[in-house]
Design an enzyme around this catalytic site. Sequence first.
Site, PDB file in Angstrom:
ATOM      1  N   SER A  29      30.519 -16.738 -21.739  1.00 28.41           N
ATOM      2  CA  SER A  29      29.939 -16.435 -20.431  1.00 28.41           C
ATOM      3  C   SER A  29      29.995 -14.867 -20.306  1.00 28.41           C
ATOM      4  CB  SER A  29      31.103 -16.921 -19.268  1.00 28.41           C
ATOM      5  OG  SER A  29      30.519 -17.028 -18.128  1.00 28.41           O
ATOM      6  N   PRO A  30      29.042 -14.371 -19.494  1.00 27.34           N
ATOM      7  CA  PRO A  30      28.796 -12.951 -19.455  1.00 27.34           C
ATOM      8  C   PRO A  30      30.136 -12.383 -19.049  1.00 27.34           C
ATOM      9  CG  PRO A  30      27.375 -13.957 -18.068  1.00 27.34           C
ATOM     10  CD  PRO A  30      27.919 -15.211 -18.826  1.00 27.34           C
ATOM     11  N   CYS A  88      31.634  -8.390 -18.170  1.00 25.60           N
ATOM     12  CA  CYS A  88      31.596  -7.011 -17.806  1.00 25.60           C
ATOM     13  C   CYS A  88      32.778  -6.264 -18.633  1.00 25.60           C
ATOM     14  CB  CYS A  88      31.717  -6.524 -16.547  1.00 25.60           C
ATOM     15  SG  CYS A  88      30.524  -7.173 -15.551  1.00 25.60           S
ATOM     16  N   LEU A 113      37.540 -21.774 -15.534  1.00 22.69           N
ATOM     17  CA  LEU A 113      38.695 -22.518 -16.035  1.00 22.69           C
ATOM     18  C   LEU A 113      38.266 -23.926 -16.923  1.00 22.69           C
ATOM     19  CD1 LEU A 113      41.056 -21.815 -13.251  1.00 22.69           C
ATOM     20  CD2 LEU A 113      41.168 -20.824 -15.259  1.00 22.69           C
ATOM     21  N   TYR A 159      26.583 -10.195  -5.609  1.00 18.59           N
ATOM     22  CA  TYR A 159      25.644  -9.259  -6.045  1.00 18.59           C
ATOM     23  C   TYR A 159      24.382  -9.398  -5.318  1.00 18.59           C
ATOM     24  CZ  TYR A 159      29.396  -8.144  -9.277  1.00 18.59           C
ATOM     25  OH  TYR A 159      30.658  -7.780  -9.779  1.00 18.59           O
ATOM     26  N   GLY A 168      34.933 -17.956 -20.050  1.00 14.21           N
ATOM     27  CA  GLY A 168      35.153 -16.608 -19.921  1.00 14.21           C
ATOM     28  C   GLY A 168      36.339 -16.186 -20.681  1.00 14.21           C
TER      29      GLY A 168
HETATM   30  C1  LIG Z   1      36.372  -9.348 -17.878  1.00 18.05           C
HETATM   31  C2  LIG Z   1      35.360 -10.550 -17.009  1.00 18.05           C
HETATM   32  C3  LIG Z   1      34.152  -9.945 -16.833  1.00 18.05           C
HETATM   33  C4  LIG Z   1      33.214 -10.744 -16.156  1.00 18.05           C
HETATM   34  N1  LIG Z   1      32.002 -10.270 -16.090  1.00 18.05           N
HETATM   35  C5  LIG Z   1      30.955 -11.046 -15.268  1.00 18.05           C
HETATM   36  C6  LIG Z   1      29.746 -10.860 -15.483  1.00 18.05           C
HETATM   37  O1  LIG Z   1      29.001  -9.647 -16.133  1.00 18.05           O
HETATM   38  N2  LIG Z   1      28.783 -11.539 -14.939  1.00 18.05           N
HETATM   39  C7  LIG Z   1      29.199 -12.607 -14.256  1.00 18.05           C
HETATM   40  O2  LIG Z   1      28.308 -13.514 -13.861  1.00 18.05           O
HETATM   41  N3  LIG Z   1      30.269 -13.071 -14.415  1.00 18.05           N
HETATM   42  C8  LIG Z   1      31.303 -12.328 -14.845  1.00 18.05           C
HETATM   43  N4  LIG Z   1      32.635 -12.925 -15.200  1.00 18.05           N
HETATM   44  C9  LIG Z   1      32.937 -14.276 -14.662  1.00 18.05           C
HETATM   45  C10 LIG Z   1      33.026 -15.189 -15.811  1.00 18.05           C
HETATM   46  O3  LIG Z   1      31.607 -15.043 -16.492  1.00 18.05           O
HETATM   47  C11 LIG Z   1      33.265 -16.344 -15.585  1.00 18.05           C
HETATM   48  O4  LIG Z   1      32.184 -17.038 -14.863  1.00 18.05           O
HETATM   49  C12 LIG Z   1      34.637 -16.467 -15.067  1.00 18.05           C
HETATM   50  O5  LIG Z   1      35.524 -15.620 -15.711  1.00 18.05           O
HETATM   51  C13 LIG Z   1      35.145 -18.089 -14.762  1.00 18.05           C
HETATM   52  O6  LIG Z   1      35.345 -18.586 -16.036  1.00 18.05           O
HETATM   53  P1  LIG Z   1      36.766 -18.464 -16.756  1.00 18.05           P
HETATM   54  O7  LIG Z   1      37.611 -19.450 -16.074  1.00 18.05           O
HETATM   55  O8  LIG Z   1      36.261 -19.276 -18.178  1.00 18.05           O
HETATM   56  O9  LIG Z   1      36.941 -16.999 -17.280  1.00 18.05           O
HETATM   57  C14 LIG Z   1      33.585 -12.209 -15.581  1.00 18.05           C
HETATM   58  C15 LIG Z   1      35.022 -12.409 -15.663  1.00 18.05           C
HETATM   59  C16 LIG Z   1      35.700 -11.730 -16.522  1.00 18.05           C
HETATM   60  C17 LIG Z   1      37.086 -12.503 -16.856  1.00 18.05           C
END
Ligand SMILES: Cc1cc2nc3c(=O)[nH]c(=O)nc-3n(C[C@H](O)[C@H](O)[C@H](O)COP(=O)(O)O)c2cc1C
Length: 368
Positions: free
Chosen positions: A22-23, A25, A300, A182, A322
């Site tokens: 996932s993207p 930042c 998650l 955003y 993510g």
């Molecule tokens: C460090 C970090 C940076 C993130 N940056 C972005 C981003 O640039 N664009 C976006 O759409 N979501 C962003 N997210 C959200 C993740 O892409 C993802 O949707 C979210 O963390 C839930 O997934 P997970 O439970 O697997 O972490 C970010 C999450 C984390 C942890």
Amino acid sequence: MTGLTTPYTLKSLSLRNRMVVSPMCQYSLQGGLTGDYHLVHLGRFALGGFGLVMVEATGITPTGRITYGCPGLWDDNHVAGLHRITSFLHAYGAAAGIQLAHAGRKASTLPPWLIGTSETEPHAETWRPVAPSPIPHSAASQTPQALTEAAMDDLIAAWAAAAGRADRAGFDMVEIHGAHGYLLHQFLSPVANQRTDRFGGSLENRIRFPLAVIAAIRAAWPAPKPLFLRISAEDGLPGGWTVDDAVIFCRRAGELGVDVVDVSAGGFDGATIRPAPGMFLANAARIRAECGVQTMAVGLMGDVAMADAALCDGKADLVALGRAALDDPNWALHAYRALGQESPQVWNRQSGYAIDRWPMRPAGGNAV
Ligand SMILES: Cc1cc2nc3c(=O)[nH]c(=O)nc-3n(C[C@H](O)[C@H](O)[C@H](O)COP(=O)(O)O)c2cc1C
């Protein structure tokens, strides 16, 4: 049955499996230019077996960046650094994606690790953000400047130009960031959009600008390459954007050429989204069933059996990770193992050889 390890083809995009980074930042750049850090940060996920690796929210304009440390694609000089990354990802079996973004009123913040500290960075900069309406994101945020129609036209052109550069940088897919509070989400939701012109008020008016952005990107992005759209399917706020609204929007987005909707939620101050495994899966399944688009599940999804079942049950077509990917860049390789499908071919040759065949030496024997 279609599961995590099933290859995936959509138009010209071909993935070795359905596991996506996932993207995320990193807030670690200057002037939007990617370099060694991003090559290693993203490259490790290709070595770790993921099918698709996505670059984080990338500003289509300098003032659309979340922070001064975010990547950009507003200038041709951003292409070479990203091309180096896509070349590496391709060389190690992963497809390359990028998220194109404008942060609207959530732009011009600091990297999270600096917020609330007296620490600063020499290249730190801030600016006045823009938004549909002059309503700050939170009590601690700047009041944004409301966008004029002429400024909105300029943004549409910037989005399209960024998509063209993403193509030249070698990306296989782009994702439009329409989620997490955003700019595009700010237009969609009555929480942030209180315009009285044809871009505010009714649902039809609120979706107008995001749909114009989608149409412009679709025209600028090569037809054989898939277009993804990330949305927050709900605000989690009283009087906010709901999943019923999202279904109407995604149908229209699909008609304009969005192939895959990446279904997330929330992003506005005070939103009540309770974290739980597979928390956005039901919305992904509904959008997939009702909108004529494919979906990517995120949120998650790190339990391998659960993620695999989500695909097998037809709730989504891809699974994005993510935090689980940051925690374990080899998550995809370990998923093969957990599903009983490990084979040397899924590891890159250097690691697969070592893991499968490197001779074990007794203690005190020759060093390996
Ligand atoms: C460090 C970090 C940076 C993130 N940056 C972005 C981003 O640039 N664009 C976006 O759409 N979501 C962003 N997210 C959200 C993740 O892409 C993802 O949707 C979210 O963390 C839930 O997934 P997970 O439970 O697997 O972490 C970010 C999450 C984390 C942890």
